[in-house]
Design a protein around this motif. Structure first.
Motif, short mmCIF file in Angstrom:
data_model
loop_
_atom_site.label_atom_id
_atom_site.label_comp_id
_atom_site.label_asym_id
_atom_site.label_seq_id
_atom_site.Cartn_x
_atom_site.Cartn_y
_atom_site.Cartn_z
N ALA A 1 -7.61 -33.43 3.29
CA ALA A 1 -6.81 -32.41 2.62
C ALA A 1 -6.96 -32.49 1.11
O ALA A 1 -7.08 -31.47 0.42
N LEU A 2 -6.98 -33.72 0.58
CA LEU A 2 -7.17 -33.89 -0.86
C LEU A 2 -8.54 -33.38 -1.29
O LEU A 2 -8.66 -32.70 -2.32
N TYR A 3 -9.56 -33.70 -0.49
CA TYR A 3 -10.92 -33.24 -0.80
C TYR A 3 -11.00 -31.71 -0.75
O TYR A 3 -11.55 -31.07 -1.66
N PHE A 4 -10.44 -31.09 0.30
CA PHE A 4 -10.59 -29.65 0.50
C PHE A 4 -9.83 -28.86 -0.56
O PHE A 4 -10.40 -28.02 -1.27
N PHE A 5 -8.52 -29.14 -0.69
CA PHE A 5 -7.72 -28.36 -1.63
C PHE A 5 -8.06 -28.70 -3.07
O PHE A 5 -8.06 -27.82 -3.94
N GLY A 6 -8.38 -29.96 -3.34
CA GLY A 6 -8.81 -30.32 -4.68
C GLY A 6 -10.12 -29.66 -5.06
O GLY A 6 -10.30 -29.16 -6.18
N GLY A 7 -11.07 -29.61 -4.08
CA GLY A 7 -12.34 -28.95 -4.33
C GLY A 7 -12.17 -27.45 -4.54
O GLY A 7 -12.83 -26.85 -5.40
N CYS A 8 -11.30 -26.82 -3.74
CA CYS A 8 -11.04 -25.39 -3.92
C CYS A 8 -10.47 -25.11 -5.31
O CYS A 8 -10.85 -24.13 -5.97
N LEU A 9 -9.55 -25.96 -5.76
CA LEU A 9 -8.95 -25.76 -7.08
C LEU A 9 -9.99 -25.90 -8.18
O LEU A 9 -10.04 -25.10 -9.13
N ILE A 10 -10.84 -26.94 -8.06
CA ILE A 10 -11.87 -27.14 -9.09
C ILE A 10 -12.85 -25.97 -9.12
O ILE A 10 -13.20 -25.46 -10.20
N ASN A 11 -13.30 -25.50 -7.94
CA ASN A 11 -14.23 -24.38 -7.90
C ASN A 11 -13.59 -23.10 -8.42
O ASN A 11 -14.26 -22.26 -9.05
N ARG A 12 -12.30 -22.92 -8.15
CA ARG A 12 -11.62 -21.72 -8.65
C ARG A 12 -11.53 -21.74 -10.17
O ARG A 12 -11.67 -20.71 -10.84
N LEU A 13 -11.27 -22.92 -10.71
CA LEU A 13 -11.22 -23.04 -12.16
C LEU A 13 -12.58 -22.77 -12.79
O LEU A 13 -12.66 -22.36 -13.96
N LYS A 14 -13.65 -22.98 -12.00
CA LYS A 14 -14.99 -22.69 -12.49
C LYS A 14 -15.37 -21.23 -12.32
O LYS A 14 -16.48 -20.83 -12.67
N GLY A 15 -14.46 -20.43 -11.72
CA GLY A 15 -14.70 -19.00 -11.58
C GLY A 15 -15.12 -18.55 -10.20
O GLY A 15 -15.42 -17.37 -10.01
N ALA A 16 -15.13 -19.43 -9.21
CA ALA A 16 -15.53 -19.06 -7.85
C ALA A 16 -14.45 -18.18 -7.23
O ALA A 16 -13.26 -18.31 -7.51
N GLN A 17 -14.87 -17.27 -6.34
CA GLN A 17 -13.96 -16.36 -5.65
C GLN A 17 -14.23 -16.42 -4.14
O GLN A 17 -15.33 -16.75 -3.70
N GLY A 18 -13.21 -16.04 -3.35
CA GLY A 18 -13.37 -15.96 -1.91
C GLY A 18 -13.76 -17.29 -1.30
O GLY A 18 -13.28 -18.35 -1.69
N ARG A 19 -14.67 -17.21 -0.31
CA ARG A 19 -15.07 -18.44 0.39
C ARG A 19 -15.92 -19.34 -0.47
O ARG A 19 -16.15 -20.52 -0.11
#
Length: 228
Positions: A163-181
């Motif tokens: 859970a830490l890996y998944f949600f932490g990774g999603c947050l980091i990618n979102r901060l980098k500008g990633a969208q959707g999946r």
């Protein structure tokens, strides 16, 4: 050189004497289970106080096993000797019994080593308020353990880590500008894992339709059936 050898011999002799002092001598033979329990307590003095007396319990390493000191008159009384110790045990406890040197109670003093519960704490001595209550010492190693506990602890750690890996990774990618999946960390790897499971399931669990769904025997004169 002679002094060095003498020093080594002296140290070895001291260790041998100390180890001999901590050997438990029972009036009747005790099994290895009880001996292993007592090894961790041998050489230690346990003390407990009440309104009238201060009790001291020593397992194995001294001649006097249990004594008490009057807090008012400072008179010390011996209650039991280690040389008179007998033992019994169960799956999660060990009982040491001594003939009492006093005439009160049942003429037997008991020390129970068991799993800490209630007022009995790990590595500490406890005794109830009644005069003839047995002494009790807590030992965490005697607590029953389920074979599944370690497994479920591993599962919990795995879930929390994922859970830490998944949600932490999603947050980091979102901060980098990633969208959707594309926010999913290592998306290509998880897509490959999903495709692999899908292909394996299709290969080993392929299902066929009912026999009436077979269109190979349809006559040319039959009307075409449009898909719904």
């Amino acid at each position: 050189m002679l002094i060095r050898y003498f020093s080594i011999f002296l140290i070895a002799f001291i260790f041998a004497v100390e180890s001999k002092e901590h050997v438990c001598n029972f009036k009747s033979s005790a099994n290895s289970y009880v001996q292993n329990i007592l090894q961790k307590f041998s050489g230690k003095n346990f003390s407990i106080f009440d309104s009238e007396y201060s009790y001291t319990v020593n397992l194995c390493s001294e001649k006097i096993a249990i004594s008490r000191l009057s807090t008012n008159s400072h008179f010390e009384e011996t209650l039991a000797f280690n040389a008179q110790m007998t033992s019994s045990n169960g799956d999660s406890w060990a009982m040491l019994t001594y003939p009492s040197e006093r005439d009160t109670c049942d003429e037997i003093i008991s020390v129970m080593i068991r799993c800490p519960t209630g007022n009995v704490k790990n590595g500490q001595l406890y005794r109830g308020d009644e005069e003839c209550s047995p002494f009790e010492i807590g030992d965490n190693s005697l607590c029953p353990r389920s074979g599944w506990s370690q497994f479920w602890i591993f599962i919990l750690i795995f879930i929390c880590t994922f859970a830490l890996y998944f949600f932490g990774g999603c947050l980091i990618n979102r901060l980098k500008g990633a969208q959707g999946r594309n926010q999913i960390p290592h998306l290509a790897f998880w897509v490959w894992i999903g495709d692999g499971f899908a292909n394996a399931a299709n290969k080993f669990c392929r299902c066929h339709g009912f026999p009436e769904d077979d269109r190979s025997q349809i006559s040319a004169h039959d009307e075409a059936i449009l898909p719904i």
